[in-house]
Design a protein around this motif. Structure first.
Motif, mmCIF file in Angstrom:
data_model
loop_
_atom_site.group_PDB
_atom_site.id
_atom_site.type_symbol
_atom_site.label_atom_id
_atom_site.label_comp_id
_atom_site.label_asym_id
_atom_site.label_seq_id
_atom_site.Cartn_x
_atom_site.Cartn_y
_atom_site.Cartn_z
ATOM 1 N N UNK A 91 0.768 -1.185 -0.005
ATOM 2 C CA UNK A 91 -0.074 0.027 0.155
ATOM 3 C C UNK A 91 0.904 1.323 -0.192
ATOM 4 N N UNK A 92 1.971 1.294 0.888
ATOM 5 C CA UNK A 92 2.804 2.530 0.959
ATOM 6 C C UNK A 92 3.601 2.768 -0.481
ATOM 7 N N UNK A 93 4.102 1.701 -0.913
ATOM 8 C CA UNK A 93 4.842 1.675 -2.242
ATOM 9 C C UNK A 93 3.735 2.204 -3.613
ATOM 10 N N UNK A 94 2.622 1.751 -3.524
ATOM 11 C CA UNK A 94 1.977 1.924 -4.347
ATOM 12 C C UNK A 94 1.483 3.426 -4.398
ATOM 13 N N UNK A 95 1.605 4.033 -3.453
ATOM 14 C CA UNK A 95 1.410 5.542 -3.441
ATOM 15 C C UNK A 95 2.472 6.326 -4.302
ATOM 16 N N UNK A 96 3.499 5.810 -4.325
ATOM 17 C CA UNK A 96 4.499 6.368 -5.272
ATOM 18 C C UNK A 96 4.163 6.419 -6.613
ATOM 19 N N UNK A 98 -1.947 3.463 9.977
ATOM 20 C CA UNK A 98 -2.475 2.266 9.185
ATOM 21 C C UNK A 98 -1.898 2.525 7.481
ATOM 22 N N UNK A 99 -2.055 1.282 6.817
ATOM 23 C CA UNK A 99 -1.924 1.334 5.564
ATOM 24 C C UNK A 99 -2.558 2.409 4.794
ATOM 25 N N UNK A 100 -2.065 3.126 3.729
ATOM 26 C CA UNK A 100 -2.716 4.177 3.300
ATOM 27 C C UNK A 100 -3.901 3.844 2.530
ATOM 28 N N UNK A 101 -4.891 4.778 2.425
ATOM 29 C CA UNK A 101 -6.297 4.440 1.686
ATOM 30 C C UNK A 101 -6.668 5.875 1.128
ATOM 31 N N UNK A 102 -7.980 5.890 0.866
ATOM 32 C CA UNK A 102 -8.499 6.916 0.664
ATOM 33 C C UNK A 102 -8.934 7.569 2.119
#
Length: 280
Positions: free
Chosen positions: A15-20, A121-125
């Motif tokens: 989830x964190x990496x996908x934000x990049x 928590x893992x990033x989300x909306x």
């Protein structure tokens, strides 16, 4: 396009990496040896596959390690063996000393090391965890840029590697332990039929003890009578077969304040006395 490698895409790491990706980065991962759940996560977040760690080390300017703490050094050593010369971000919940060892291994291999910690928590909306970073200023800026404007909010710390790790464990020491202690407290209350009453007391509070730092000197001043109370609590827990270790440990911590009875300490003085045992 910056390439970011993620080791390994667990629920937080993926989830964190996908934000990049939102800032235009390509995010790579190594599927070799990973579970079906990890592979599904990687597909869900649209991560690109690297053939192996060697390819990741060759293609990526930044590698982010988010793995179980016990595996942090092993993972770092494997990356160092590939002569990775980019920025290595260790985002694991490890001690500053362990972070120092990891930094030494990777720096010797030619990498630039950033100490990182994810809190939240893992990033989300709806979730926006903080990514704390410490190390060389130029490397911190490069990593922060990868997450600019995303649900992962970078916070840069001064003072070199070890700072982000220390912050993570300082927070974890309270966050994780307090939840375990809460479970033990409710188990004891339920054993005696007063669980509802305990919940009612707790719901009357509106703030976290972690935010009430001005109360710490009062704890120190009262520990002469609170320590015996915690030992009685340990006995009560043991009587019903519940784990008494945390209560007993709390009493041992309070023993560090044995000479503070009814004293008017400031916060710094109260904290300093935790470093000395009662005999010292």
């Amino acid at each position: 396009m910056t390439a970011l490698g993620i080791l390994h895409p667990g629920s937080m790491g993926a989830a964190v990496a996908a934000q990049a990706k939102r800032t235009g980065a390509e995010v790579l991962w190594c599927p070799a040896g990973r579970s079906k759940a990890t592979q599904e996560r990687a597909r869900q977040y649209g991560l690109s596959e690297a053939r192996d760690l060697a390819e990741m080390a060759q293609r990526c300017e930044v590698i982010l390690s988010l793995c179980p703490p016990a595996n942090a050094e092993e993972v770092a050593t494997a990356v160092a063996a590939e002569s990775f010369a980019g920025i290595y971000v260790d985002g694991n919940a490890i001690s500053p000393a362990r972070m120092g060892r990891i930094s030494s291994v990777l720096t010797s291999a030619g990498a630039t090391v950033v100490d990182g910690s994810v809190i939240g928590s893992p990033p989300s909306e709806t979730k926006t965890p903080r990514l704390y970073l410490s190390g060389q200023d130029d490397a911190l800026a490069a990593v922060a840029l990868l997450f600019e404007g995303t649900a992962v909010v970078p916070h840069l710390l001064e003072g070199g590697t070890g700072k982000a790790s220390a912050l993570k464990l300082a927070y974890t020491s309270y966050q994780k332990s307090s939840r375990v202690l809460a479970a033990v407290a409710y188990a004891l209350a339920d054993d005696h039929g007063v669980g509802t009453e305990l919940l009612s007391i707790a719901q009357g509070r509106s703030t976290s003890y972690l935010a009430e730092i001005a109360y710490i000197p009062k704890v120190a001043a009262r520990s002469w009578r609170w320590a015996p109370e915690m030992r009685e609590t340990a006995d009560a827990l043991a009587e019903t077969g519940l784990p008494s270790d945390l209560a007993a440990a709390a009493a041992l911590v309070m023993d560090r304040w044995a000479g503070s009875r009814d004293q008017k300490l400031n916060i710094g003085e109260a904290l300093a006395r935790l470093h000395a045992s009662p005999e010292e």
